[in-house]
Design a protein around this motif. Structure first.
Motif, PDB file in Angstrom:
ATOM      1  N   GLU A 123       0.828  -1.206   0.000  1.00 24.88           N
ATOM      2  CA  GLU A 123       0.000   0.000   0.000  1.00 24.88           C
ATOM      3  C   GLU A 123       0.866   1.261   0.000  1.00 24.88           C
ATOM      4  N   LYS A 124       1.936   1.222   0.781  1.00 27.82           N
ATOM      5  CA  LYS A 124       2.815   2.389   0.844  1.00 27.82           C
ATOM      6  C   LYS A 124       3.506   2.633  -0.499  1.00 27.82           C
ATOM      7  N   VAL A 125       3.990   1.555  -1.123  1.00 23.70           N
ATOM      8  CA  VAL A 125       4.655   1.688  -2.420  1.00 23.70           C
ATOM      9  C   VAL A 125       3.671   2.178  -3.477  1.00 23.70           C
ATOM     10  N   THR A 126       2.450   1.675  -3.427  1.00 25.22           N
ATOM     11  CA  THR A 126       1.425   2.106  -4.386  1.00 25.22           C
ATOM     12  C   THR A 126       1.204   3.612  -4.309  1.00 25.22           C
ATOM     13  N   LYS A 127       1.156   4.148  -3.098  1.00 21.05           N
ATOM     14  CA  LYS A 127       0.968   5.595  -2.920  1.00 21.05           C
ATOM     15  C   LYS A 127       2.139   6.374  -3.519  1.00 21.05           C
ATOM     16  N   VAL A 128       3.352   5.865  -3.314  1.00 24.18           N
ATOM     17  CA  VAL A 128       4.537   6.538  -3.864  1.00 24.18           C
ATOM     18  C   VAL A 128       4.494   6.521  -5.388  1.00 24.18           C
ATOM     19  N   ILE A 129       4.119   5.373  -5.972  1.00 23.93           N
ATOM     20  CA  ILE A 129       4.033   5.272  -7.430  1.00 23.93           C
ATOM     21  C   ILE A 129       2.956   6.209  -7.962  1.00 23.93           C
ATOM     22  N   ASP A 130       1.815   6.272  -7.267  1.00 24.40           N
ATOM     23  CA  ASP A 130       0.732   7.159  -7.696  1.00 24.40           C
ATOM     24  C   ASP A 130       1.183   8.616  -7.720  1.00 24.40           C
ATOM     25  N   GLU A 131       2.056   8.980  -6.794  1.00 22.02           N
ATOM     26  CA  GLU A 131       2.540  10.361  -6.715  1.00 22.02           C
ATOM     27  C   GLU A 131       3.612  10.651  -7.765  1.00 22.02           C
ATOM     28  N   LYS A 132       4.534   9.704  -7.949  1.00 25.62           N
ATOM     29  CA  LYS A 132       5.714   9.992  -8.756  1.00 25.62           C
ATOM     30  C   LYS A 132       5.680   9.414 -10.162  1.00 25.62           C
ATOM     31  N   ASN A 133       4.916   8.347 -10.376  1.00 21.55           N
ATOM     32  CA  ASN A 133       4.874   7.730 -11.707  1.00 21.55           C
ATOM     33  C   ASN A 133       3.508   7.110 -11.945  1.00 21.55           C
ATOM     34  N   PRO A 134       2.446   7.935 -11.966  1.00 21.10           N
ATOM     35  CA  PRO A 134       1.076   7.411 -12.048  1.00 21.10           C
ATOM     36  C   PRO A 134       0.776   6.615 -13.316  1.00 21.10           C
ATOM     37  N   GLY A 135       1.536   6.852 -14.377  1.00 18.60           N
ATOM     38  CA  GLY A 135       1.282   6.157 -15.633  1.00 18.60           C
ATOM     39  C   GLY A 135       2.042   4.852 -15.768  1.00 18.60           C
ATOM     40  N   LEU A 136       2.686   4.398 -14.696  1.00 18.92           N
ATOM     41  CA  LEU A 136       3.510   3.191 -14.750  1.00 18.92           C
ATOM     42  C   LEU A 136       2.681   1.968 -15.144  1.00 18.92           C
ATOM     43  N   GLU A 137       3.189   1.213 -16.113  1.00 20.09           N
ATOM     44  CA  GLU A 137       2.545  -0.046 -16.483  1.00 20.09           C
ATOM     45  C   GLU A 137       2.777  -1.078 -15.382  1.00 20.09           C
ATOM     46  N   ASN A 138       1.892  -2.036 -15.299  1.00 16.30           N
ATOM     47  CA  ASN A 138       2.041  -3.119 -14.303  1.00 16.30           C
ATOM     48  C   ASN A 138       2.237  -2.563 -12.894  1.00 16.30           C
ATOM     49  N   LYS A 139       1.464  -1.532 -12.588  1.00 17.20           N
ATOM     50  CA  LYS A 139       1.618  -0.862 -11.297  1.00 17.20           C
ATOM     51  C   LYS A 139       1.425  -1.822 -10.120  1.00 17.20           C
ATOM     52  N   LYS A 140       0.418  -2.667 -10.203  1.00 10.42           N
ATOM     53  CA  LYS A 140       0.114  -3.578  -9.102  1.00 10.42           C
ATOM     54  C   LYS A 140       1.259  -4.555  -8.853  1.00 10.42           C
ATOM     55  N   GLU A 141       1.772  -5.158  -9.943  1.00 10.67           N
ATOM     56  CA  GLU A 141       2.866  -6.125  -9.809  1.00 10.67           C
ATOM     57  C   GLU A 141       4.131  -5.452  -9.286  1.00 10.67           C
ATOM     58  N   THR A 142       4.390  -4.233  -9.764  1.00 14.74           N
ATOM     59  CA  THR A 142       5.587  -3.512  -9.320  1.00 14.74           C
ATOM     60  C   THR A 142       5.493  -3.149  -7.847  1.00 14.74           C
ATOM     61  N   ALA A 143       4.324  -2.678  -7.426  1.00 17.68           N
ATOM     62  CA  ALA A 143       4.135  -2.315  -6.014  1.00 17.68           C
ATOM     63  C   ALA A 143       4.332  -3.532  -5.120  1.00 17.68           C
ATOM     64  N   GLU A 144       3.849  -4.682  -5.567  1.00 20.79           N
ATOM     65  CA  GLU A 144       4.028  -5.897  -4.779  1.00 20.79           C
ATOM     66  C   GLU A 144       5.502  -6.291  -4.718  1.00 20.79           C
ATOM     67  N   ALA A 145       6.189  -6.240  -5.865  1.00 19.00           N
ATOM     68  CA  ALA A 145       7.610  -6.614  -5.908  1.00 19.00           C
ATOM     69  C   ALA A 145       8.449  -5.725  -4.997  1.00 19.00           C
ATOM     70  N   VAL A 146       8.174  -4.423  -5.004  1.00 18.25           N
ATOM     71  CA  VAL A 146       8.960  -3.482  -4.206  1.00 18.25           C
ATOM     72  C   VAL A 146       8.548  -3.532  -2.735  1.00 18.25           C
ATOM     73  N   GLY A 147       7.242  -3.633  -2.480  1.00 17.53           N
ATOM     74  CA  GLY A 147       6.767  -3.669  -1.097  1.00 17.53           C
ATOM     75  C   GLY A 147       7.224  -4.914  -0.359  1.00 17.53           C
ATOM     76  N   VAL A 148       7.017  -6.075  -0.976  1.00 21.42           N
ATOM     77  CA  VAL A 148       7.463  -7.328  -0.365  1.00 21.42           C
ATOM     78  C   VAL A 148       8.991  -7.345  -0.268  1.00 21.42           C
ATOM     79  N   GLY A 149       9.643  -6.842  -1.324  1.00 21.63           N
ATOM     80  CA  GLY A 149      11.107  -6.777  -1.315  1.00 21.63           C
ATOM     81  C   GLY A 149      11.639  -5.937  -0.176  1.00 21.63           C
TER      82      GLY A 149
END
Length: 572
Positions: free
Chosen positions: A400-426
């Protein structure tokens, strides 16, 4: 770097043998002595000469001074300069060595760079994660799971055939408790709806009620006895509990990118234990102690190892011995590694010794890899009292925290959900594996979810930055590499250490060695990135060199991050 160290060690061995005689100090022995100075200004590699003092009958500083003048040592490819500091011989590696050897090798080998074949033809069995069925993953399960899988990835990287086993805790009196609780207070509809959470609620309630009515414990033992005797109703419930639990566990394993070759748990070995008990009895190793059957280990300064209870039922050592024999017969392992809490060290020392006493000549192939305990702000975890932080909740908060950061800094990112999971779990995994595995951890959510400084998101973002740069770069020429900046040299030096770092992590069963290495590479790359224009460099050879260093960094991080269970998103 390992290649350079071997060549240097051979030259030093030759120089020492000139004075002391042939074969008195081999190259392999000297190579193991080489170390990295704590202060980089002293040199890139240091040789302590103290061990030569008795051999050469000189003081270490005099030995270092003599070796510094040896022509064979000076002529080793890559030696830029040699200087003496007390009893140490310090070597500075020439930039030309990185240009001719390290960077081109990484570009040529790609994902093969850093690998070794030390495990070729050998099999390693790894027993890790192994949760108790009907209990959800909490933060305390993270250690065995990620340390174990990291060790599996590291051994595979070194050429071993690896077998990952999830030795489920799917047997024991706790199932009698759960059966009693389900029949008294549960329903199929509610448990199906709530899954493993419904099972935990029943387990917690059982202990609350048993505190008031201890006779419930007798009922639980009776129900487990029925289970041991294959009562069809109890077997049906037991299999259902396992099915619900595995469905939950696999969600977590998918997030971590973990798969297992076997889920054979404790119950799998129930029909394999009698053979081992009989072997112990026939060898005269079993003794009666207050009605229980034990192996006396007092001669080895250990308590007795319990094999059978008074009523003849088995215990953990019985099951572990049977499992080890089965695994040796099935996989013919060269090593069988057990990743569990350090609190179980005595248990493993005991049954390892029993295996040795039973005459199994592979007893020394059993390896216990202990790790420190996890508490919540110093308070011990306890499922039965509900004092846990569930791993899925930690992962969810991080995502959830990573998703908020992506929404702020790179809202058009493809595969946002998968990336947020990879970075958050990582982020959570990296936080855990930063520490030496034996260190106790007091888990603090704020620290784990901090993305500032030396963190998982920092190293994953570094990898994504190299991907972005390479997308915009042209062809890289390995024959036109010329280091012109100390930042380039420092990065090349870090990249050259990958292979020996992997070997060290395997030898020490220590994933944190890789975690700290990844940080060192990321720090060196980001310093290089900020100080050295890459794509905008005017000189063609300089631009080519810096692009090659970026590609080399990308290659090493692409191989290294999965070794500690981190994914490699190309855009963040």
């Amino acid at each position: 770097m390992q290649k350079f160290k071997k060549q240097l060690a051979a030259a030093v061995s030759e120089a020492v043998c000139k004075t002391a005689g042939d074969n008195v100090c081999g190259a392999d022995e000297i190579c193991a002595m080489l170390e990295y100075p704590p202060d980089p200004t002293m040199g890139d590699i240091a040789l302590p000469c103290f061990r030569f003092a008795k051999l050469l009958r000189k003081a270490p500083p005099a030995i270092a001074a003599a070796l510094a003048e040896d022509a064979t040592i000076k002529s080793v490819d890559g030696v830029g300069s040699v200087n003496v500091s007390g009893g140490y011989l310090n070597f500075r590696i020439s930039d030309g060595y990185y240009e001719k050897n390290v960077i081109p090798e990484i570009l040529e080998k790609g994902d093969g760079y850093g690998r070794s074949d030390i495990g070729k033809g050998k099999t390693v069995v790894l027993d890790y994660s192994s949760p108790n069925v009907a209990k959800p993953f909490h933060i305390g399960h993270l250690g065995t799971t990620v340390i174990g899988h990291s060790l599996k990835k590291l051994h595979e990287f070194c050429g071993y055939n690896c077998v990952g086993i999830n030795h489920l805790g799917d047997w024991g009196t706790q199932f009698g408790k759960l059966i009693v609780a389900y029949r008294k207070w549960g329903s199929e509809k509610e448990v199906e709806k709530d899954g493993i959470d419904g099972l935990v609620a029943l387990y917690v309630r059982f202990h609350e009620e048993a505190d008031k009515d201890p006779s419930l414990n007798d009922l639980a033992r009776a129900e487990f006895t029925k289970l041991e005797h294959h009562d069809p109703d109890n077997i049906k419930l037991w299999k259902w509990f396992i099915e619900l639990s595995l469905a939950e566990y696999k969600k977590t394993y998918d997030q971590l990118g973990i798969t297992f070759d076997s889920y054979n748990g404790e119950s799998f070995y129930t029909d394999k234990m009698p053979e081992q008990v009989e072997k112990l009895r026939s060898m005269g190793l079993l003794k009666l102690d207050d009605g229980a059957s034990v192996v006396d280990l007092s001669e080895y300064n250990m308590p007795v190892c319990l094999i059978l209870k008074r009523d003849g039922s088995t215990l953990y050592p019985t099951r572990d011995i049977a499992a080890a024999v089965y695994r040796k017969r099935t996989y013919n392992f060269d090593k069988c590694i057990y990743v569990t809490s350090s609190q179980q060290s005595l248990h493993f020392a005991q049954w390892f010794k029993v295996v040795e006493l039973m005459g199994y000549d592979w007893y020394d192939e059993l390896v216990h890899v202990p790790y420190g305990t996890v508490s919540i702000d110093g308070v011990k975890l306890s499922t039965r009292h509900g004092n846990v932080v569930l791993l899925r909740d930690v992962f969810e908060a991080a995502i959830e925290k990573v998703t908020k950061v992506i929404d702020e800094k790179n809202p058009g990112l493809e595969n946002k959900k998968e990336t947020a999971e990879a970075v958050g779990v990582g982020a959570i995994v990296f936080y855990y594996l930063m520490n030496n595995r034996i260190k106790d951890i007091s888990f603090r959510m704020d620290d784990a979810l901090s993305f500032d400084g030396n963190t998982g998101p920092y190293v994953q973002y570094t990898y994504a930055r190299t991907c972005s740069l390479l997308e915009k770069s042209g062809e890289i020429r390995g024959d036109r590499i010329k280091i012109t900046s100390p930042y380039e040299a420092e990065l090349a030096k870090e990249l050259s250490r990958f292979s020996e770092t992997v070997l060290r992590a395997v030898a020490e069963y220590e994933p944190s060695v890789i975690t700290r290495y990844i940080l060192a590479v990321s720090t060196a790359f980001n310093r290089f990135y900020h100080e050295c224009p890459i794509l905008s460099a005017e000189d063609e050879d300089v631009r080519n060199t810096r692009t090659a260093l970026t590609k080399a960094t990308n290659t090493v991080l692409h191989s290294a991050l999965p070794l500690i269970c981190l994914k490699t998103p190309e855009k963040i």
